[in-house]
Design an enzyme around this catalytic site. Structure first.
Site, mmCIF file in Angstrom:
data_model
loop_
_atom_site.group_PDB
_atom_site.id
_atom_site.type_symbol
_atom_site.label_atom_id
_atom_site.label_comp_id
_atom_site.label_asym_id
_atom_site.label_seq_id
_atom_site.Cartn_x
_atom_site.Cartn_y
_atom_site.Cartn_z
ATOM 1 N N CYS A 115 20.025 114.700 -6.617
ATOM 2 C CA CYS A 115 19.011 113.863 -5.965
ATOM 3 C C CYS A 115 19.702 112.668 -5.299
ATOM 4 O O CYS A 115 20.422 111.916 -5.964
ATOM 5 C CB CYS A 115 17.982 113.368 -6.981
ATOM 6 S SG CYS A 115 16.743 112.307 -6.214
ATOM 7 N N ASN A 117 19.917 119.228 -12.180
ATOM 8 C CA ASN A 117 19.825 118.486 -10.924
ATOM 9 C C ASN A 117 20.967 117.471 -10.858
ATOM 10 O O ASN A 117 20.886 116.376 -11.403
ATOM 11 C CB ASN A 117 18.447 117.796 -10.843
ATOM 12 C CG ASN A 117 18.242 117.070 -9.532
ATOM 13 O OD1 ASN A 117 19.206 116.804 -8.815
ATOM 14 N ND2 ASN A 117 17.011 116.738 -9.229
HETATM 15 C C1 LIG Z 1 9.298 115.440 -1.610
HETATM 16 C C2 LIG Z 1 10.506 116.103 -2.184
HETATM 17 C C3 LIG Z 1 10.764 115.985 -3.538
HETATM 18 C C4 LIG Z 1 11.892 116.601 -4.077
HETATM 19 N N1 LIG Z 1 12.115 116.501 -5.418
HETATM 20 C C5 LIG Z 1 13.169 117.154 -5.970
HETATM 21 C C6 LIG Z 1 13.365 117.163 -7.377
HETATM 22 O O1 LIG Z 1 12.606 116.576 -8.145
HETATM 23 N N2 LIG Z 1 14.430 117.855 -7.862
HETATM 24 C C7 LIG Z 1 15.292 118.540 -7.053
HETATM 25 O O2 LIG Z 1 16.245 119.173 -7.559
HETATM 26 N N3 LIG Z 1 15.114 118.561 -5.711
HETATM 27 C C8 LIG Z 1 14.078 117.898 -5.165
HETATM 28 N N4 LIG Z 1 13.860 117.974 -3.799
HETATM 29 C C9 LIG Z 1 14.768 118.778 -2.976
HETATM 30 C C10 LIG Z 1 14.239 120.212 -2.750
HETATM 31 O O3 LIG Z 1 14.132 120.914 -3.964
HETATM 32 C C11 LIG Z 1 15.155 121.008 -1.803
HETATM 33 O O4 LIG Z 1 16.423 121.122 -2.389
HETATM 34 C C12 LIG Z 1 15.288 120.349 -0.429
HETATM 35 O O5 LIG Z 1 14.084 119.759 -0.027
HETATM 36 C C13 LIG Z 1 15.738 121.354 0.646
HETATM 37 O O6 LIG Z 1 14.836 122.420 0.788
HETATM 38 P P1 LIG Z 1 13.677 122.483 1.942
HETATM 39 O O7 LIG Z 1 14.359 122.292 3.257
HETATM 40 O O8 LIG Z 1 13.014 123.814 1.739
HETATM 41 O O9 LIG Z 1 12.761 121.337 1.641
HETATM 42 C C14 LIG Z 1 12.767 117.342 -3.246
HETATM 43 C C15 LIG Z 1 12.490 117.449 -1.886
HETATM 44 C C16 LIG Z 1 11.374 116.847 -1.344
HETATM 45 C C17 LIG Z 1 11.096 116.987 0.123
#
Ligand SMILES: Cc1cc2nc3c(=O)[nH]c(=O)nc-3n(C[C@H](O)[C@H](O)[C@H](O)COP(=O)(O)O)c2cc1C
Ligand code: SF4
Ligand code: SF4
Length: 511
Positions: free
Chosen positions: A247, A244
């Site tokens: 973030c 990652n």
């Molecule tokens: C509540 C929340 C928590 C997330 N936590 C992480 C995380 O711990 N590690 C990570 O690599 N991405 C994290 N993400 C990002 C998601 O993995 C993803 O890359 C991003 O939300 C885009 O995809 P989506 O449009 O399907 O949500 C998080 C996203 C959300 C909404």
């Protein structure tokens, strides 16, 4: 095309309640109103079918096979279901909606398997949970696996103490409708569990679900931390490790998207992880950068086996209800609204890794706004052999996997294809620089009087945002195109709420 529009958008014309008044049901609009209830009262009342599942199929882009869940239902069954509907605005028009759909034209007896290889790992389908709130403990992931998800990128594990804020989310809703949002902002950081606990969860998941793919997402602060976490992932039996680098709201300096913007740092950390483990290493890119290919290329040089993208986009929303004791911060945006941005990053990564020429073995995992199988298909056609979903699962639950799988199987069947792999990257060659686009021809909008409801929106937009090429007759409430003024921009078609504007054939522009 015309009749298809009528059928798909509005269903066939029906007689309503014995009167002569003709009504049309826009099945998508009607299905969108459905609350997608848990333990749906409509289905409980129906007795011989599952109308809630049928509506969900329409909602998630599978309107044709929707009828299979109500094939034994009489009109009386559907009306009983309708009367049980708990929608606060009055019942969903279940009978009319479902009776408007024509039978499926795809034979479901020979649906192909969706299995695909990603990073040398066999996956039963390309659909994985994205590292996030949808996969933070054993029980959640186990339920997702049982539901049909092929794998998980587990919630990012780190060695720092994580304490989350409250509230931590905000959403951009479609008008005033709560529950249905197109964009989602989160302030969440990484896993709050102790490191050993998370790796124990991953070990048990792999033991109990050996055919599912378990990927540990990790984030270190130093080289030692990155290596230690990666080794722990390998020892826990994980199939791969995601780094990652992305973030956007880390409290700790030198972590998250700060690192992801620096090609030097991502190269160093990827290289040290590669040296310490044998399992595939998948760096996850931040979209908060002008050229995503720069850090991605650095990761590839350091030995990355695949790239995943995108993490959330730095954003600000202004609702008071999302303040944390009167304070606010920049944080990550996700969901449907980010899909075009994610696709652009994927396209650039695919072009970088030259997947279309098969000269490089760098693979892509696509993330960002995937809700339906069509969304997933778009990422796959741009070069992703794997896709991840977060926000849509937070909104609608693990059950969306049903329609991701069903829609993709029908799509392959319709195209006479037997393998997912043949879809990967198939549209890449369509993309070129703007100077290569044809500027000598035009497609005009075509108005379908039978569908037009006379709202005049096309005229308003063409007058104020286009080329004043539509005249609106206030007596008949009908629009008319002035061909000599029309430039073929198609703003009118995009604003028409009734789907009444189609397209002519492409012709040469008049000199
Ligand atoms: C509540 C929340 C928590 C997330 N936590 C992480 C995380 O711990 N590690 C990570 O690599 N991405 C994290 N993400 C990002 C998601 O993995 C993803 O890359 C991003 O939300 C885009 O995809 P989506 O449009 O399907 O949500 C998080 C996203 C959300 C909404
Ligand atoms: S009860 Fe109404 S709102 Fe709930 S699932 Fe059924 S149709 Fe949708
Ligand atoms: S926007 Fe569509 S429905 Fe409204 S007047 Fe124009 S063509 Fe008719």
């Amino acid at each position: 095309m015309k009749s298809l529009m009528k059928r798909i958008l509005f269903g066939d014309r029906n007689q309503h309640g014995g009167t002569q008044k003709e009504i049309r049901v826009n099945i998508y609009e009607e299905a969108k109103q459905c609350l997608l209830c848990q333990d749906a009262p409509c289905t409980k009342a129906c007795r011989r079918g599952d109308p809630a599942r049928a509506i969900r199929a329409i909602r998630f882009d599978n309107h044709k096979p929707a009828l299979r869940w109500v094939k034994d239902c009489s009109d009386a069954d559907l009306l009983r279901a309708e009367r049980a509907c708990i929608h606060y605005n009055g019942p969903i028009r279940i009978k009319e909606m479902l009776r408007s759909i024509h039978p499926d034209d795809v034979d479901d007896s020979h649906y192909p398997s969706l299995d695909i290889t990603f990073c040398g790992i066999h996956c039963e389908n390309p659909f994985f949970l994205a590292s996030s709130a949808v996969c933070t403990n054993y029980e959640m992931v186990a339920r997702a696996f049982e539901a049909g998800w092929a794998g998980v990128f587990y919630k990012t594990i780190c060695m720092q103490e994580i304490k989350e804020v409250s509230p931590r989310f905000d959403a951009m809703h479609n008008s005033a409708t709560h529950g249905d949002f197109y964009g989602f902002r989160n302030m969440e950081q990484l896993s709050e569990n102790p490191v050993e606990m998370d790796f124990d969860i991953l070990r048990r998941l792999k033991q109990n679900y050996p055919t599912k793919v378990v990927v540990a997402s990790i984030m270190g602060q130093t080289e030692e931390e990155w290596m230690k976490l990666a080794k722990m992932a390998e020892e826990a039996g994980c199939d791969a490790v995601e780094l990652n680098f992305s973030c956007p709201q880390m409290k700790h300096k030198g972590m998250g998207s700060d690192v992801g913007q620096s090609p030097e740092l991502v190269k160093t950390f990827t290289a040290c992880v590669k040296q310490s483990v044998k399992i595939p290493v998948i760096p996850k890119m931040t979209p908060n950068i002008t050229h995503i290919t720069e850090p991605a290329e650095a990761c590839v040089q350091a030995g990355a086996d695949a790239i995943s993208a995108i993490n959330t986009i730095k954003s600000v929303t202004m609702s008071v209800s999302s303040e944390v004791t009167g304070q606010r911060t920049i944080s990550g945006y996700s969901g449907r609204a980010v899909k075009p941005i994610a696709l652009r990053h994927i396209l650039e990564l695919a072009q970088m890794s030259n997947i279309r020429c098969q000269t490089s073995n760098i693979e892509l995992s696509g993330i960002g706004g995937i809700e339906t199988w069509r969304d997933a298909l778009e990422f796959i056609q741009l070069g992703c052999a794997n896709v991840q979903v977060c926000t849509a699962v937070m909104q609608y639950g693990y059950r969306i996997i049903d329609d991701l799988i069903l829609g993709m199987q029908r799509y392959l069947t319709k195209r006479g294809m037997t393998s997912m792999q043949s879809l990967v990257g198939e549209l890449l060659l369509k993309f070129m620089n703007p100077d290569h686009l044809d500027r000598e021809t035009i497609i005009y909008p075509r108005f379908d009087k039978a569908l037009c409801v006379g709202c005049g929106r096309c005229e308003v937009s063409c007058s104020d945002g286009g080329h004043q090429a539509i005249v609106f007759d206030h007596d008949t409430r009908q629009p008319r195109l002035v061909g000599t003024k029309c430039v073929g921009c198609h703003l009118c078609r995009l604003v028409c709420p009734a789907g009444a504007i189609g397209m002519t054939k492409r012709v040469n522009k008049k000199k």
